[in-house]
Design an enzyme around this catalytic site. Sequence first.
Site, short mmCIF file in Angstrom:
data_model
loop_
_atom_site.label_atom_id
_atom_site.label_comp_id
_atom_site.label_asym_id
_atom_site.label_seq_id
_atom_site.Cartn_x
_atom_site.Cartn_y
_atom_site.Cartn_z
N ARG A 29 45.80 27.06 41.38
CA ARG A 29 45.61 27.46 42.26
C ARG A 29 44.70 29.27 42.51
O ARG A 29 45.66 30.21 41.36
CB ARG A 29 47.05 28.56 43.13
CG ARG A 29 47.83 26.61 43.63
CD ARG A 29 49.06 26.77 44.81
NE ARG A 29 49.17 24.93 44.98
CZ ARG A 29 48.74 24.29 45.45
NH1 ARG A 29 47.81 24.96 46.02
NH2 ARG A 29 49.39 23.16 45.78
N ASP A 30 44.11 29.64 43.33
CA ASP A 30 43.69 30.98 42.89
C ASP A 30 44.54 31.76 43.49
O ASP A 30 45.15 31.54 44.18
CB ASP A 30 42.48 31.02 44.06
CG ASP A 30 41.23 32.48 44.10
OD1 ASP A 30 39.79 32.00 43.54
OD2 ASP A 30 41.87 33.19 44.03
N ILE A 31 44.53 32.74 42.45
CA ILE A 31 44.87 34.12 42.64
C ILE A 31 45.08 35.27 43.89
O ILE A 31 46.67 35.41 44.32
CB ILE A 31 45.12 34.53 41.27
CG1 ILE A 31 46.66 36.04 40.97
CG2 ILE A 31 44.08 36.16 41.20
CD1 ILE A 31 46.76 36.69 39.74
N HIS A 98 33.37 27.98 37.90
CA HIS A 98 34.75 27.57 38.77
C HIS A 98 33.89 26.36 39.93
O HIS A 98 33.38 26.94 40.97
CB HIS A 98 35.50 28.56 38.76
CG HIS A 98 35.35 29.41 39.28
ND1 HIS A 98 34.25 30.15 38.00
CD2 HIS A 98 34.97 29.70 40.04
CE1 HIS A 98 33.99 31.51 38.55
NE2 HIS A 98 34.57 31.04 39.98
N HIS A 100 35.39 26.65 43.40
CA HIS A 100 36.35 26.58 44.69
C HIS A 100 37.13 25.46 45.49
O HIS A 100 35.52 25.44 46.12
CB HIS A 100 36.04 27.83 45.57
CG HIS A 100 35.86 29.17 44.45
ND1 HIS A 100 36.62 30.00 45.05
CD2 HIS A 100 34.79 29.60 44.21
CE1 HIS A 100 36.19 31.21 44.12
NE2 HIS A 100 35.00 30.65 44.03
P1 5GP Z 1 34.15 33.68 42.40
O1 5GP Z 1 34.01 34.82 42.90
O2 5GP Z 1 33.71 34.27 40.45
O3 5GP Z 1 33.49 32.73 42.45
O4 5GP Z 1 35.80 33.70 41.75
C1 5GP Z 1 36.28 34.00 41.03
C2 5GP Z 1 38.12 33.93 41.53
O5 5GP Z 1 39.54 33.69 40.28
C3 5GP Z 1 38.65 34.35 42.74
O6 5GP Z 1 38.74 34.16 43.70
C4 5GP Z 1 39.49 35.31 42.23
O7 5GP Z 1 40.56 35.25 42.95
C5 5GP Z 1 40.30 33.89 41.14
N1 5GP Z 1 41.16 34.73 39.44
C6 5GP Z 1 40.44 35.81 39.15
N2 5GP Z 1 41.31 35.85 37.81
C7 5GP Z 1 42.30 35.19 37.96
C8 5GP Z 1 43.63 34.74 37.63
O8 5GP Z 1 44.16 34.93 36.58
N3 5GP Z 1 44.06 33.39 38.48
C9 5GP Z 1 43.70 33.33 39.13
N4 5GP Z 1 44.33 31.52 39.53
N5 5GP Z 1 42.85 33.20 39.37
C10 5GP Z 1 41.91 33.88 39.22
#
Ligand code: 5GP
Length: 112
Positions: A29-31, A98, A100
């Site tokens: 799950r996203d944080i 990653h 989503h």
């Molecule tokens: P991006 O912006 O690169 O597409 O997505 C990165 C995602 O990783 C973001 O939605 C952010 O909330 C999530 N994220 C960043 N660090 C962590 C973490 O340490 N744990 C979790 N579960 N999600 C993270």
Amino acid sequence: MEDCIFCKIAKGEINSDKVYEDEKFVAFRDINPQAPVHILIIPKVHIPKLCDTEDANLLGEMILIANKIAEKENIKDRGYRIVINTNREAGQSVDHLHLHLLGGRIMKWPPG
Ligand code: 5GP
Ligand code: ZN
């Protein structure tokens, strides 16, 4: 890869709320969730960005895992969205590939 937060999550060196794991992928799950269901699906191998791979099997498997999780999370029939932000203007903030998986609310289009 050292100092990659998602590599550390994949190895269990940083805690995460894991919802799926197999020999090649982890999903958690996203944080900072942007929807009631917001799950990240990552390969265990460090690939920085979507444009860094031509591994069609790996990319296909990631999408099929998203389908499976969508079903488990009860958003398959309601609707769900998969997103891979790639590079700066798309808002990629973590340089480990990653996907989503978002759902559980009505989505807008076009995305912001
Ligand atoms: P991006 O912006 O690169 O597409 O997505 C990165 C995602 O990783 C973001 O939605 C952010 O909330 C999530 N994220 C960043 N660090 C962590 C973490 O340490 N744990 C979790 N579960 N999600 C993270
Ligand atoms: Zn990594």
